[in-house]
Design an enzyme around this catalytic site. Sequence first.
Site, mmCIF file in Angstrom:
data_model
loop_
_atom_site.group_PDB
_atom_site.id
_atom_site.type_symbol
_atom_site.label_atom_id
_atom_site.label_comp_id
_atom_site.label_asym_id
_atom_site.label_seq_id
_atom_site.Cartn_x
_atom_site.Cartn_y
_atom_site.Cartn_z
ATOM 1 N N THR B 14 0.836 -1.196 0.000
ATOM 2 C CA THR B 14 0.000 0.000 0.000
ATOM 3 C C THR B 14 0.875 1.251 0.000
ATOM 4 O OG1 THR B 14 -1.659 -1.270 1.206
ATOM 5 C CG2 THR B 14 -1.995 1.096 1.103
ATOM 6 N N ASN B 41 -5.047 -10.892 2.398
ATOM 7 C CA ASN B 41 -4.822 -11.825 3.518
ATOM 8 C C ASN B 41 -6.092 -12.156 4.275
ATOM 9 O OD1 ASN B 41 -2.258 -10.459 3.201
ATOM 10 N ND2 ASN B 41 -1.635 -11.718 4.965
ATOM 11 N N CYS B 42 -6.820 -11.082 4.619
ATOM 12 C CA CYS B 42 -7.975 -11.249 5.506
ATOM 13 C C CYS B 42 -9.040 -12.109 4.859
ATOM 14 C CB CYS B 42 -8.589 -9.908 5.856
ATOM 15 S SG CYS B 42 -7.392 -8.618 6.158
ATOM 16 N N THR B 266 11.438 4.602 11.781
ATOM 17 C CA THR B 266 12.160 3.927 12.856
ATOM 18 C C THR B 266 13.168 4.933 13.434
ATOM 19 O OG1 THR B 266 13.971 3.213 11.433
ATOM 20 C CG2 THR B 266 12.028 1.775 11.518
ATOM 21 N N ASN B 267 14.088 4.464 14.260
ATOM 22 C CA ASN B 267 15.129 5.360 14.788
ATOM 23 C C ASN B 267 16.123 5.803 13.709
ATOM 24 O OD1 ASN B 267 15.963 2.538 14.890
ATOM 25 N ND2 ASN B 267 17.869 3.299 15.796
ATOM 26 N N TYR B 272 11.633 3.475 7.281
ATOM 27 C CA TYR B 272 10.275 3.412 7.831
ATOM 28 C C TYR B 272 9.921 1.952 8.142
ATOM 29 C CZ TYR B 272 9.775 7.992 5.511
ATOM 30 O OH TYR B 272 9.926 9.282 5.107
ATOM 31 N N ALA B 273 8.934 1.779 9.002
ATOM 32 C CA ALA B 273 8.415 0.419 9.226
ATOM 33 C C ALA B 273 6.899 0.464 9.306
ATOM 34 C CB ALA B 273 9.003 -0.190 10.489
ATOM 35 N N HIS B 299 -3.087 0.034 6.389
ATOM 36 C CA HIS B 299 -3.550 0.951 5.345
ATOM 37 C C HIS B 299 -3.451 2.410 5.786
ATOM 38 C CE1 HIS B 299 -5.251 -1.517 2.023
ATOM 39 N NE2 HIS B 299 -5.067 -2.462 2.929
ATOM 40 N N LYS B 427 -33.567 4.486 22.657
ATOM 41 C CA LYS B 427 -32.536 4.388 23.701
ATOM 42 C C LYS B 427 -31.595 3.278 23.257
ATOM 43 C CE LYS B 427 -35.006 5.983 27.824
ATOM 44 N NZ LYS B 427 -36.445 5.982 27.440
#
Lengths: 442, 442
Positions: B14, B41-42, B266-267, B272-273, B299, B427
């Site tokens: 993505t 996957n899902c 990330t550090n 990026y992760a 996502h 209600k």
Amino acid sequence: MKLVIIGGLSGGMTVASQFRRLDKESEIIVYDKNPYVSFANCGLPYYLSREVAKREDLIARTPNQLNDQGITVHTEHEVISVNDQENYVTVKNLQTGETFNDYYDKLVVSPGGEARTLDTVKDAKQSFIFQHLHHLDQMDAYISENDVKHAVVIGTGFIGLEVTEQLKKRGLNVTVIQHNDKVYSTLEQHFTEHIKQTFDEQDIHLMLNTTPKSLDGTTLTLDNDETIDAELIVQAIGILPRTQFLESSNIVLDNGFIPIDEYGLTNIDNVYAIGDAVETNYQHVPNKKVSVALAWPAHRLAYVIANHLAEKNNHKHDGLLSVSILRFFDITVGSMGLSLEDLEGEDYIIVEQTQNNKAGYMPDATPLSMRIYVDTHTRKILRASGVGKNGLDKRLDILSTLTRLGGTVDDLIDVEVSYAPPFSSPKDIINMLGYKTIGKLK
Amino acid sequence: MKLVIIGGLSGGMTVASQFRRLDKESEIIVYDKNPYVSFANCGLPYYLSREVAKREDLIARTPNQLNDQGITVHTEHEVISVNDQENYVTVKNLQTGETFNDYYDKLVVSPGGEARTLDTVKDAKQSFIFQHLHHLDQMDAYISENDVKHAVVIGTGFIGLEVTEQLKKRGLNVTVIQHNDKVYSTLEQHFTEHIKQTFDEQDIHLMLNTTPKSLDGTTLTLDNDETIDAELIVQAIGILPRTQFLESSNIVLDNGFIPIDEYGLTNIDNVYAIGDAVETNYQHVPNKKVSVALAWPAHRLAYVIANHLAEKNNHKHDGLLSVSILRFFDITVGSMGLSLEDLEGEDYIIVEQTQNNKAGYMPDATPLSMRIYVDTHTRKILRASGVGKNGLDKRLDILSTLTRLGGTVDDLIDVEVSYAPPFSSPKDIINMLGYKTIGKLK
């Protein structure tokens, strides 16, 4: 303390029972001009086709139950005037014709609306309005006793559409008449194409831009001189606030509606108002007034009024988002926020998105179309609306919650929906509306 | 600019496609150790029973489509180490065995999780894990080719339950084994009674407090010496972050998970992760860390990372509410907010409510039970959970939206749900949870 309540449905009766829970001592008297109180208005249409199978399921509480709760109910007693100087109401017993005064310490006015009727048809024996339980009873009996095969529904508001659906499901042929070319005019007309399509699919005859001209027996002649078979006629052309009796008082009215403050108080300090006849403001656009004739707002305001009456918590009513939803056969239409008319003068962009209500590979995924109107300055959602077979309700609920909490379209993309393939998508329509709007606004 | 992405599923892919939309020039290379990328996957479990009828419906984008988009994908290429000083990854071609280095300007790490296996059974030919498309293919073929009649599913997490449902719907006899007495342990155990009841109704054999001891052919012996027929074994005992290869780098790990900042970094300032292996914080309780191995968060974070990479908008990731939901035959269970373990140290009250998901007189109304954990100081909702046949998803969505926007239980009573009898109640359970909690807290 003596509490008098005018009107024994969602608004008035919910105040009565909530106040009774908070205060065991005070006297509570309810007057209602109709023969029944404390029934489920919203459920009435569904008994016509027996989707709701038992009439008694529509009764929330019986007169005996109310009595046991310490709530004294007088049905067929119409309050004909209010004297807010001397704190009494004048009541007419509709069965005997006698009138009397009853004094109050606090008054709750919950008169509701009066269904509008059409002079051309209103006096015919087969003509009905559909508002109260006795209207349902009368219409239901009339259909059975006269073996009605052809019905005419006048109007395409939510009552018109709900009754149309139910009469059709009962097996009647139904013709629907609308005076202009707009079906369910509270919704964007391109969305209502789905309703029109449903009329076709269900073999319901929809006649636009026409009104009844004359009725002769069961023959209804329209203003275009067509004639249709009208063994049953349902007038569903809207309601007006039933507040004429308040003109005897100093209670301020605005176009017939009763303005209220954040505790449900009218301009008179011991008189509250609730229900279809009140006027409040949009919660998200407080300078615009709105009246919402639905059960949900009545239940919320009842809590506020009951607590204020009992001097318990000070929860305030801060207006409504006017969320509404309607099922018509297998489709759902709904909206939230400003009405189309009330958008006038606002500065907004429109963003629309159509996608499946859940993961597209699931066999029961169906398309959902939604539109949001976003204020270009505040980036808040002024109005949202949509149509689909499934899942519109939850997206309106999300938008209603987000808007009430002051959220903007920038929050939309982060709304964490509960996702698994049977429920939604990793890019839900709510998130996509956010992405699209941010792309357009920036 | 050259972007290298490790992992071609929800997270990595993505980012790839969103970044490509924002930047037409940069080179995008994706390495994935598995044979397929960009599938749903899902949705995999639902193909087992052919609830999802076509395998191709599970493919989001084919390699050709990705190539046309300008995304170069190398499948069966495992990144075995990262050199963040010199900005290259070392890749092993799993088909040829050769390794090579590839240099990047920016790196996105989306390695996902590794399914855990059980030594007792993992090497048997009928033993499977269920994580990737090729796992589905292998298991699906094995069932058909061997005419499997009896399956054993080990584990009652969401993969275990989804696969159990689907195998049963395919017509197999299914036995489910759980090492302790907790079914779907992320949920309150009194709610999971509904899951256990469904096991009974569906004639699925649930064995608690037991583990496999040995396997002989298709005979599985448990630690209580019972034997069961295990023609097919599904190991569904959770996942671990697949981050061992990062130990070659200076990327900080926390218990195997990759901590990220509000831009997904990330550090290391060009790494990026994203995805199942990242660690973030709860949005509503920012001092508590959480990892959510679901598609929805991937996502959302992909949008943030893609925009940050492209130096477009600065939308920030501010944590997760960890909303999850599961359908198991005709019931739904789900939760939002802190896990049961993460509630520790918080000061809260619990309020529970059971009522119909819509007006009780509607024929298809069904009970819904929900529980909220409310911080006694801030009055905010720390966790919500529930079970029901219908309508849990939308209530979790409301609570998620309300919580993300900083709402409290005092806002709950004013959440304006879309009400008509087929959808909710005047209600609604959401409003009732508010009333109840306010009554308890004050």
